[in-house]
Scaffold this motif. Sequence first.
Motif, short mmCIF file in Angstrom:
data_model
loop_
_atom_site.label_atom_id
_atom_site.label_comp_id
_atom_site.label_asym_id
_atom_site.label_seq_id
_atom_site.Cartn_x
_atom_site.Cartn_y
_atom_site.Cartn_z
N UNK A 91 2.05 -25.85 -20.33
CA UNK A 91 1.42 -27.16 -20.54
C UNK A 91 1.70 -27.64 -21.97
N UNK A 92 1.60 -26.73 -22.93
CA UNK A 92 1.89 -27.09 -24.33
C UNK A 92 3.32 -27.60 -24.44
N UNK A 93 4.25 -26.90 -23.84
CA UNK A 93 5.67 -27.28 -23.94
C UNK A 93 5.92 -28.65 -23.30
N UNK A 94 5.30 -28.92 -22.16
CA UNK A 94 5.45 -30.24 -21.52
C UNK A 94 4.86 -31.33 -22.41
N UNK A 95 3.67 -31.09 -22.95
CA UNK A 95 3.03 -32.10 -23.80
C UNK A 95 3.81 -32.30 -25.10
N UNK A 96 4.38 -31.24 -25.65
CA UNK A 96 5.22 -31.38 -26.85
C UNK A 96 6.45 -32.23 -26.53
N UNK A 97 7.05 -31.99 -25.38
CA UNK A 97 8.20 -32.79 -24.96
C UNK A 97 7.82 -34.27 -24.83
N UNK A 98 6.68 -34.53 -24.22
CA UNK A 98 6.23 -35.91 -24.05
C UNK A 98 5.92 -36.53 -25.42
N UNK A 99 5.30 -35.77 -26.30
CA UNK A 99 4.99 -36.28 -27.65
C UNK A 99 6.28 -36.60 -28.42
N UNK A 100 7.27 -35.73 -28.31
CA UNK A 100 8.54 -35.96 -29.00
C UNK A 100 9.26 -37.20 -28.48
N UNK A 101 9.03 -37.52 -27.22
CA UNK A 101 9.66 -38.68 -26.58
C UNK A 101 8.62 -39.74 -26.23
N UNK A 102 7.58 -39.84 -27.06
CA UNK A 102 6.44 -40.70 -26.73
C UNK A 102 6.82 -42.16 -26.60
N UNK A 103 7.75 -42.63 -27.38
CA UNK A 103 8.15 -44.05 -27.29
C UNK A 103 8.67 -44.34 -25.88
N UNK A 104 9.47 -43.44 -25.37
CA UNK A 104 10.05 -43.55 -24.04
C UNK A 104 8.97 -43.46 -22.96
N UNK A 105 8.15 -42.42 -23.03
CA UNK A 105 7.12 -42.22 -22.01
C UNK A 105 6.03 -43.28 -22.08
N UNK A 106 5.73 -43.74 -23.29
CA UNK A 106 4.68 -44.74 -23.45
C UNK A 106 5.02 -46.02 -22.70
N UNK A 107 6.25 -46.48 -22.82
CA UNK A 107 6.61 -47.74 -22.16
C UNK A 107 6.82 -47.54 -20.66
N UNK A 108 7.38 -46.41 -20.25
CA UNK A 108 7.70 -46.22 -18.84
C UNK A 108 6.51 -45.77 -18.00
N UNK A 109 5.58 -45.04 -18.60
CA UNK A 109 4.42 -44.55 -17.85
C UNK A 109 3.13 -45.28 -18.21
N UNK A 110 2.93 -45.52 -19.51
CA UNK A 110 1.62 -45.99 -19.96
C UNK A 110 1.48 -47.50 -20.05
N UNK A 111 2.57 -48.22 -20.24
CA UNK A 111 2.38 -49.67 -20.36
C UNK A 111 3.02 -50.43 -19.21
N UNK A 112 4.29 -50.29 -19.02
CA UNK A 112 4.96 -51.04 -17.95
C UNK A 112 4.76 -50.42 -16.58
N UNK A 113 4.52 -49.12 -16.57
CA UNK A 113 4.31 -48.37 -15.33
C UNK A 113 5.37 -48.73 -14.28
N UNK A 114 6.59 -48.49 -14.63
CA UNK A 114 7.68 -48.71 -13.69
C UNK A 114 7.53 -47.66 -12.60
N UNK A 115 7.30 -48.09 -11.37
CA UNK A 115 6.93 -47.17 -10.30
C UNK A 115 7.83 -45.96 -10.10
N UNK A 116 9.13 -46.12 -10.27
CA UNK A 116 10.03 -45.01 -10.00
C UNK A 116 9.73 -43.82 -10.91
N UNK A 117 9.35 -44.08 -12.15
CA UNK A 117 9.05 -42.99 -13.09
C UNK A 117 7.75 -42.30 -12.70
#
Length: 192
Positions: A91-117
Motif C-alpha cells: 500500500x505504501x509503494x502504491x501511494x508513493x507512486x501516486x504521490x510521485x505522479x500526483x499531477x497526472x493522477x489528480x487530473x485523471x482521477x480526482x478532477x476530470x474523472x475520465x471514466x476509462x482511468x
Amino acid sequence: MSTKPQRIDPRVLRTRQLIRDAFIELLYELELEKITVNRISERATINRVTFYLHYRDIPDMIDRLADDMINEIHAILKEFPNHSDSNMQMIIKILEHIAENSKYYKVLLASKRIPVFTERLMKLFAEFITTRMNKLEESSTLKVQKDIAIWYGSSAIIGTIVFWLRNDLPYTPIYLAAQLSELLHLPQQEVK
C-alpha cells in the motif's frame, strides 16, 4: 529467436512523456472535448505527424495512457508476495507512486474523472482484492457476500485516493497506508 524484452528507444519514451505532459496540462485548462491534436502537439513542442507516429487519435492516446497507468500499478502489486505481512509495504509503494505522479493522477482521477482511468483502476483493485480474498477464504468467517465486499473494498480504496489527491496529499503515503491498514484490519508491521 531471442526472448529478451525489446528495449524502447529513449527518444520514443521522451516524446511520449512530452505528449502525456502536454495532455495533462491541457486537461487542467480545458474540457476534454476542446483538446485537439494540434493543441497537444503545440504544447508538447512536436508536430502533428509526430503525434500520429505514436497514437491514432486522442481516444487511442487516452486508452494507452490508461494502460500505462494500470501497468505501473500492476507492476507494484506483483512485487509483493501474497502474504498478509507485505500488505502494508505494498500500500505504501502504491501511494508513493501516486504521490510521485500526483499531477497526472489528480487530473485523471480526482478532477476530470475520465471514466476509462477510474474503470480500469477499479477493475485492477477488484481483481487484487478477489485474489487476496480467495487466499483467505478458507480461514475467514466473512459474513458479507463476496462480490459486495469486493465492490466496497475497491470503491473505498479509489475514493480515498481521490479525496487524498483533491486535498493536495495532506498525509504522507506511509501515514495514509497505516490508516488504510487499520480500516482494512491488516496486520501492522514495521515500516522499512
